[in-house]
Design an enzyme around this catalytic site. Structure first.
Site, PDB file in Angstrom:
ATOM      1  N   SER A   9       0.799  -1.228   0.000  1.00 48.21           N
ATOM      2  CA  SER A   9       0.000   0.000   0.000  1.00 48.21           C
ATOM      3  C   SER A   9       0.832   1.279   0.000  1.00 48.21           C
ATOM      4  O   SER A   9       0.301   2.365  -0.200  1.00 48.21           O
ATOM      5  CB  SER A   9      -0.939   0.021   1.217  1.00 48.21           C
ATOM      6  OG  SER A   9      -0.193   0.119   2.424  1.00 48.21           O
ATOM      7  N   ARG A  10       2.131   1.157   0.219  1.00 49.18           N
ATOM      8  CA  ARG A  10       2.979   2.358   0.274  1.00 49.18           C
ATOM      9  C   ARG A  10       4.424   1.988  -0.050  1.00 49.18           C
ATOM     10  O   ARG A  10       4.778   0.818  -0.152  1.00 49.18           O
ATOM     11  CB  ARG A  10       2.881   3.014   1.652  1.00 49.18           C
ATOM     12  CG  ARG A  10       3.276   2.119   2.814  1.00 49.18           C
ATOM     13  CD  ARG A  10       3.023   2.802   4.139  1.00 49.18           C
ATOM     14  NE  ARG A  10       3.486   1.988   5.255  1.00 49.18           N
ATOM     15  CZ  ARG A  10       3.449   2.390   6.532  1.00 49.18           C
ATOM     16  NH1 ARG A  10       2.971   3.586   6.825  1.00 49.18           N
ATOM     17  NH2 ARG A  10       3.883   1.602   7.493  1.00 49.18           N
ATOM     18  N   ARG A  32      -1.639  -3.902   6.254  1.00 47.63           N
ATOM     19  CA  ARG A  32      -2.404  -3.602   7.467  1.00 47.63           C
ATOM     20  C   ARG A  32      -2.738  -2.117   7.538  1.00 47.63           C
ATOM     21  O   ARG A  32      -3.326  -1.656   8.505  1.00 47.63           O
ATOM     22  CB  ARG A  32      -1.599  -3.997   8.708  1.00 47.63           C
ATOM     23  CG  ARG A  32      -1.431  -5.503   8.898  1.00 47.63           C
ATOM     24  CD  ARG A  32      -0.663  -5.841  10.151  1.00 47.63           C
ATOM     25  NE  ARG A  32       0.751  -5.487  10.034  1.00 47.63           N
ATOM     26  CZ  ARG A  32       1.632  -5.663  11.013  1.00 47.63           C
ATOM     27  NH1 ARG A  32       1.248  -6.178  12.168  1.00 47.63           N
ATOM     28  NH2 ARG A  32       2.908  -5.330  10.830  1.00 47.63           N
ATOM     29  N   ALA A  73       6.602  -6.988   2.490  1.00 47.84           N
ATOM     30  CA  ALA A  73       6.155  -6.459   3.779  1.00 47.84           C
ATOM     31  C   ALA A  73       7.293  -6.457   4.799  1.00 47.84           C
ATOM     32  O   ALA A  73       7.965  -7.476   4.997  1.00 47.84           O
ATOM     33  CB  ALA A  73       4.982  -7.282   4.307  1.00 47.84           C
ATOM     34  N   SER A 124      17.569  -6.267   2.342  1.00 48.14           N
ATOM     35  CA  SER A 124      18.304  -5.040   2.663  1.00 48.14           C
ATOM     36  C   SER A 124      19.793  -5.341   2.714  1.00 48.14           C
ATOM     37  O   SER A 124      20.197  -6.459   3.073  1.00 48.14           O
ATOM     38  CB  SER A 124      17.840  -4.497   4.021  1.00 48.14           C
ATOM     39  OG  SER A 124      18.717  -3.498   4.506  1.00 48.14           O
ATOM     40  N   TYR A 137      16.362  -5.951  13.085  1.00 44.51           N
ATOM     41  CA  TYR A 137      15.996  -5.732  11.686  1.00 44.51           C
ATOM     42  C   TYR A 137      17.039  -6.372  10.773  1.00 44.51           C
ATOM     43  O   TYR A 137      16.691  -7.078   9.812  1.00 44.51           O
ATOM     44  CB  TYR A 137      15.889  -4.231  11.394  1.00 44.51           C
ATOM     45  CG  TYR A 137      15.646  -3.912   9.936  1.00 44.51           C
ATOM     46  CD1 TYR A 137      14.363  -3.960   9.400  1.00 44.51           C
ATOM     47  CD2 TYR A 137      16.703  -3.569   9.082  1.00 44.51           C
ATOM     48  CE1 TYR A 137      14.141  -3.682   8.052  1.00 44.51           C
ATOM     49  CE2 TYR A 137      16.490  -3.291   7.747  1.00 44.51           C
ATOM     50  CZ  TYR A 137      15.199  -3.344   7.235  1.00 44.51           C
ATOM     51  OH  TYR A 137      14.980  -3.075   5.914  1.00 44.51           O
ATOM     52  N   THR A 172      11.622   6.356   1.068  1.00 38.89           N
ATOM     53  CA  THR A 172      10.284   5.911   1.463  1.00 38.89           C
ATOM     54  C   THR A 172       9.957   6.415   2.863  1.00 38.89           C
ATOM     55  O   THR A 172      10.821   6.989   3.555  1.00 38.89           O
ATOM     56  CB  THR A 172      10.180   4.371   1.482  1.00 38.89           C
ATOM     57  OG1 THR A 172      11.029   3.858   2.517  1.00 38.89           O
ATOM     58  CG2 THR A 172      10.567   3.778   0.148  1.00 38.89           C
TER      59      THR A 172
END
Length: 226
Positions: A9-10, A32, A73, A124, A137, A172
């Site tokens: 969504s983004r 979500r 995601a 990443s 992460y 982003t």
């Protein structure tokens, strides 16, 4: 081509969804945080296997199958590991790593029966190098990289290619916490002198989807970051 993009969504996910929808592909996204116009928008948590099953059932009903899974995601957390709580790292692991595993498991079972498919994991550079104040992460992305290589060996012979894009710094919302000085310092480490745009990641994924002989690769897209 029928494509499912998680976290669509983004940011990078949205750029990929728009890119592939504009090419006339059938695109489904999940998030979500809301839907996206022009594609099949699903609400769900990729860290929950039962919710993933429901999303795949919906996609199969609407599209009649799936050709491509893009595991995008992800969430981030910046802070000292000593101050990180178990709830925080469980959320990171469930979304970033378990989300890719959950969706890949459902996709592979389907792709094996049809004899083809593509899986692309958005990873990443910190999965390989590690980032200070982003220990968990980094660990999740390192797990995604190893999962990519292992799964590619397992299913490549069945006509399923599995690869990953290891992104550097992308413009982003995830990096919105950086102040101007921090952005300038990061850009100084990138020979191209700028952050990647989400659309550039989408184009790299598109290249992988049209390749017939790339499998088990972690493709770094960081502008030559030093």
């Amino acid at each position: 081509m029928r494509i499912f993009i998680t976290g669509g969504s983004r940011g990078i996910g949205k750029a990929m969804a728009l890119h592939f929808a504009q090419k006339g592909y059938r695109v489904a996204v999940c998030s979500r945080f809301g839907g996206l116009d022009g594609v099949l928008s699903l609400n769900g948590d990729v860290g929950d296997y039962a919710q993933c099953q429901h999303m795949f059932e919906t996609i199969n009903k609407e599209f009649g199958g799936l050709d491509v899974l893009i595991n995008n995601a992800a969430i981030s957390h910046v802070g000292y590991f000593a101050d990180t709580t178990p709830d925080t790292w469980h959320n990171l692991i469930n979304t970033n790593l378990m989300g890719a595993i959950n969706c890949s498991h459902l996709a592979v079972r389907q792709m094996l029966s049809q004899g083809y498919g593509k899986i692309v994991n958005i990873s990443s550079i910190w999965g390989g190098a590690g980032a200070s104040c982003e220990a968990v992460y980094s660990a999740t992305k390192g797990g995604v990289d190893t999962f990519t290589k292992a799964l590619a060996k397992e299913v490549g012979g069945a006509g399923i290619a599995v690869n990953a894009i290891a992104c550097g710094v992308v413009e982003t919302e995830m990096n919105a916490f950086l102040d101007p000085d921090e952005k300038t310092a990061l850009m100084a480490e990138i020979p191209l002198g700028r952050f990647a745009q989400p659309e550039e990641i989408a184009k790299a994924v598109d290249f992988l989807l049209h390749s017939s002989y790339i499998n088990g690769q972690i493709i770094t897209l960081d502008g030559g970051m030093l």
